[in-house]
Design a protein around this motif. Sequence first.
Motif, PDB file in Angstrom:
ATOM      1  N   PHE A  88     -57.947  95.741 -66.148  1.00 18.72           N
ATOM      2  CA  PHE A  88     -58.331  94.723 -67.119  1.00 18.72           C
ATOM      3  C   PHE A  88     -58.584  95.336 -68.484  1.00 18.72           C
ATOM      4  CE2 PHE A  88     -61.316  91.719 -69.104  1.00 18.72           C
ATOM      5  CZ  PHE A  88     -60.577  90.551 -68.978  1.00 18.72           C
ATOM      6  N   ASN A  89     -59.216  96.506 -68.524  1.00 16.55           N
ATOM      7  CA  ASN A  89     -59.481  97.161 -69.811  1.00 16.55           C
ATOM      8  C   ASN A  89     -58.216  97.735 -70.427  1.00 16.55           C
ATOM      9  OD1 ASN A  89     -62.225  96.573 -69.809  1.00 16.55           O
ATOM     10  ND2 ASN A  89     -62.719  98.402 -68.636  1.00 16.55           N
ATOM     11  N   GLY A  90     -57.179  97.926 -69.631  1.00 19.68           N
ATOM     12  CA  GLY A  90     -55.931  98.489 -70.136  1.00 19.68           C
ATOM     13  C   GLY A  90     -54.987  97.472 -70.760  1.00 19.68           C
ATOM     14  N   ILE A  91     -55.258  96.196 -70.592  1.00 16.94           N
ATOM     15  CA  ILE A  91     -54.353  95.198 -71.156  1.00 16.94           C
ATOM     16  C   ILE A  91     -54.860  94.749 -72.528  1.00 16.94           C
ATOM     17  CG2 ILE A  91     -53.530  94.389 -68.918  1.00 16.94           C
ATOM     18  CD1 ILE A  91     -55.415  92.052 -69.059  1.00 16.94           C
ATOM     19  N   PRO A  92     -53.966  94.248 -73.387  1.00 18.98           N
ATOM     20  CA  PRO A  92     -54.390  93.818 -74.725  1.00 18.98           C
ATOM     21  C   PRO A  92     -55.268  92.566 -74.660  1.00 18.98           C
ATOM     22  CG  PRO A  92     -52.052  93.392 -74.388  1.00 18.98           C
ATOM     23  CD  PRO A  92     -52.531  94.165 -73.209  1.00 18.98           C
ATOM     24  N   ALA A  93     -55.861  92.207 -75.809  1.00 13.19           N
ATOM     25  CA  ALA A  93     -56.814  91.092 -75.877  1.00 13.19           C
ATOM     26  C   ALA A  93     -56.169  89.770 -75.468  1.00 13.19           C
ATOM     27  CB  ALA A  93     -57.398  90.977 -77.275  1.00 13.19           C
ATOM     28  N   SER A  94     -54.934  89.535 -75.909  1.00 15.17           N
ATOM     29  CA  SER A  94     -54.284  88.282 -75.524  1.00 15.17           C
ATOM     30  C   SER A  94     -54.023  88.248 -74.016  1.00 15.17           C
ATOM     31  CB  SER A  94     -52.974  88.110 -76.294  1.00 15.17           C
ATOM     32  OG  SER A  94     -52.096  89.187 -76.007  1.00 15.17           O
ATOM     33  N   GLY A  95     -53.717  89.393 -73.433  1.00 15.55           N
ATOM     34  CA  GLY A  95     -53.526  89.474 -71.990  1.00 15.55           C
ATOM     35  C   GLY A  95     -54.831  89.215 -71.247  1.00 15.55           C
ATOM     36  N   LYS A  96     -55.943  89.697 -71.817  1.00 17.94           N
ATOM     37  CA  LYS A  96     -57.244  89.445 -71.196  1.00 17.94           C
ATOM     38  C   LYS A  96     -57.548  87.954 -71.188  1.00 17.94           C
ATOM     39  CE  LYS A  96     -59.333  93.873 -72.274  1.00 17.94           C
ATOM     40  NZ  LYS A  96     -60.372  94.587 -72.996  1.00 17.94           N
ATOM     41  N   LEU A  97     -57.227  87.297 -72.304  1.00 21.33           N
ATOM     42  CA  LEU A  97     -57.465  85.862 -72.399  1.00 21.33           C
ATOM     43  C   LEU A  97     -56.623  85.107 -71.371  1.00 21.33           C
ATOM     44  CD1 LEU A  97     -58.895  83.600 -73.948  1.00 21.33           C
ATOM     45  CD2 LEU A  97     -56.919  83.520 -75.461  1.00 21.33           C
ATOM     46  N   LEU A  98     -55.360  85.495 -71.246  1.00 15.40           N
ATOM     47  CA  LEU A  98     -54.492  84.851 -70.259  1.00 15.40           C
ATOM     48  C   LEU A  98     -54.948  85.151 -68.829  1.00 15.40           C
ATOM     49  CD1 LEU A  98     -50.962  85.377 -71.840  1.00 15.40           C
ATOM     50  CD2 LEU A  98     -52.204  83.235 -71.560  1.00 15.40           C
ATOM     51  N   ALA A  99     -55.409  86.368 -68.580  1.00 17.10           N
ATOM     52  CA  ALA A  99     -55.880  86.728 -67.241  1.00 17.10           C
ATOM     53  C   ALA A  99     -57.128  85.927 -66.875  1.00 17.10           C
ATOM     54  CB  ALA A  99     -56.165  88.222 -67.167  1.00 17.10           C
ATOM     55  N   ILE A 100     -58.031  85.749 -67.827  1.00 22.97           N
ATOM     56  CA  ILE A 100     -59.239  84.962 -67.571  1.00 22.97           C
ATOM     57  C   ILE A 100     -58.876  83.500 -67.326  1.00 22.97           C
ATOM     58  CG2 ILE A 100     -61.358  84.080 -68.635  1.00 22.97           C
ATOM     59  CD1 ILE A 100     -61.663  86.844 -69.943  1.00 22.97           C
TER      60      ILE A 100
END
Length: 118
Positions: A56-68
Amino acid sequence: MTSPQPQDWQRRIRDLKIEIDRATSGSESLNQIDVDAPSFGLDALQRSYQQFLEWFNGIPASGKLLAIAGGGLLSLTLIKTVFQLITSLITLSVFGVILYLVYRFWILPKSNDSRIDN
Protein backbone atom coordinates in the motif's frame (compact mmCIF):
# COMPACT_ATOMS: atom_id res chain seq x y z
CA MET A 1 10.60 -69.92 -11.18
CA THR A 2 13.56 -69.30 -8.91
CA SER A 3 13.80 -66.42 -6.47
CA PRO A 4 17.11 -64.65 -5.89
CA GLN A 5 19.00 -65.49 -2.76
CA PRO A 6 18.66 -63.11 0.23
CA GLN A 7 22.41 -62.49 0.13
CA ASP A 8 22.09 -61.20 -3.44
CA TRP A 9 19.47 -58.66 -2.32
CA GLN A 10 21.58 -57.55 0.63
CA ARG A 11 24.62 -57.12 -1.63
CA ARG A 12 22.54 -55.16 -4.15
CA ILE A 13 21.19 -52.87 -1.39
CA ARG A 14 24.76 -52.25 -0.13
CA ASP A 15 25.89 -51.40 -3.66
CA LEU A 16 23.02 -48.96 -4.08
CA LYS A 17 23.83 -47.27 -0.77
CA ILE A 18 27.46 -46.87 -1.81
CA GLU A 19 26.38 -45.44 -5.16
CA ILE A 20 24.04 -42.96 -3.49
CA ASP A 21 26.74 -41.89 -1.03
CA ARG A 22 29.18 -41.26 -3.89
CA ALA A 23 26.62 -39.23 -5.81
CA THR A 24 25.73 -37.03 -2.85
CA SER A 25 29.28 -36.53 -1.56
CA GLY A 26 30.53 -35.41 -4.99
CA SER A 27 28.07 -32.52 -5.21
CA GLU A 28 27.52 -30.81 -1.91
CA SER A 29 25.29 -28.07 -3.29
CA LEU A 30 22.33 -29.99 -4.56
CA ASN A 31 19.29 -28.00 -5.52
CA GLN A 32 17.59 -27.85 -2.16
CA ILE A 33 14.75 -25.56 -1.32
CA ASP A 34 14.12 -24.45 2.22
CA VAL A 35 10.42 -24.74 2.78
CA ASP A 36 8.85 -23.09 5.76
CA ALA A 37 5.93 -24.91 7.22
CA PRO A 38 2.81 -22.82 6.83
CA SER A 39 2.19 -21.00 10.05
CA PHE A 40 -1.25 -19.96 11.04
CA GLY A 41 -2.40 -17.61 13.70
CA LEU A 42 -1.17 -14.28 14.88
CA ASP A 43 2.29 -14.44 13.26
CA ALA A 44 0.84 -15.17 9.82
CA LEU A 45 -1.71 -12.40 10.25
CA GLN A 46 0.99 -9.90 11.24
CA ARG A 47 3.14 -10.92 8.27
CA SER A 48 0.22 -10.52 5.90
CA TYR A 49 -0.57 -7.13 7.38
CA GLN A 50 3.05 -6.01 6.98
CA GLN A 51 3.09 -7.19 3.36
CA PHE A 52 -0.13 -5.29 2.72
CA LEU A 53 1.31 -2.12 4.29
CA GLU A 54 4.47 -2.40 2.17
CA TRP A 55 2.36 -2.82 -0.96
CA PHE A 56 0.00 0.00 0.00
CA ASN A 57 2.83 2.42 0.79
CA GLY A 58 4.50 1.57 -2.52
CA ILE A 59 1.64 2.71 -4.73
CA PRO A 60 1.02 6.35 -5.73
CA ALA A 61 -1.60 8.56 -4.04
CA SER A 62 -4.20 8.07 -6.77
CA GLY A 63 -3.70 4.30 -6.49
CA LYS A 64 -4.21 4.53 -2.73
CA LEU A 65 -7.47 6.36 -3.29
CA LEU A 66 -8.65 3.74 -5.77
CA ALA A 67 -7.56 0.90 -3.46
CA ILE A 68 -9.50 2.40 -0.55
CA ALA A 69 -12.58 2.94 -2.73
CA GLY A 70 -12.37 -0.60 -4.12
CA GLY A 71 -11.89 -2.09 -0.67
CA GLY A 72 -14.83 -0.12 0.68
CA LEU A 73 -17.03 -1.17 -2.21
CA LEU A 74 -16.00 -4.80 -1.76
CA SER A 75 -16.70 -4.60 1.98
CA LEU A 76 -20.14 -3.08 1.45
CA THR A 77 -20.99 -5.73 -1.14
CA LEU A 78 -19.90 -8.47 1.24
CA ILE A 79 -21.97 -7.00 4.09
CA LYS A 80 -24.99 -6.67 1.78
CA THR A 81 -24.65 -10.32 0.76
CA VAL A 82 -24.45 -11.48 4.38
CA PHE A 83 -27.56 -9.46 5.26
CA GLN A 84 -29.43 -10.91 2.28
CA LEU A 85 -28.47 -14.41 3.41
CA ILE A 86 -29.69 -13.73 6.95
CA THR A 87 -32.92 -12.23 5.61
CA SER A 88 -33.49 -15.29 3.41
CA LEU A 89 -32.94 -17.63 6.36
CA ILE A 90 -35.38 -15.67 8.53
CA THR A 91 -37.97 -15.66 5.73
CA LEU A 92 -37.63 -19.41 5.24
CA SER A 93 -37.95 -19.96 8.99
CA VAL A 94 -41.13 -17.89 9.21
CA PHE A 95 -42.56 -19.63 6.15
CA GLY A 96 -41.75 -23.03 7.69
CA VAL A 97 -43.46 -22.11 10.97
CA ILE A 98 -46.55 -20.91 9.08
CA LEU A 99 -46.69 -24.14 7.06
CA TYR A 100 -46.32 -26.20 10.23
CA LEU A 101 -49.14 -24.28 11.95
CA VAL A 102 -51.41 -24.70 8.92
CA TYR A 103 -50.69 -28.43 8.91
CA ARG A 104 -51.12 -28.77 12.68
CA PHE A 105 -54.37 -26.84 13.11
CA TRP A 106 -56.22 -27.23 9.78
CA ILE A 107 -55.05 -30.33 7.94
CA LEU A 108 -54.37 -32.71 10.84
CA PRO A 109 -57.77 -32.21 12.57
CA LYS A 110 -59.62 -32.77 9.27
CA SER A 111 -57.81 -36.05 8.67
CA ASN A 112 -58.64 -37.16 12.23
CA ASP A 113 -62.32 -36.25 11.71
CA SER A 114 -62.49 -38.34 8.53
CA ARG A 115 -61.09 -41.33 10.42
CA ILE A 116 -63.71 -40.97 13.13
CA ASP A 117 -66.54 -40.75 10.58
CA ASN A 118 -65.52 -44.03 8.91
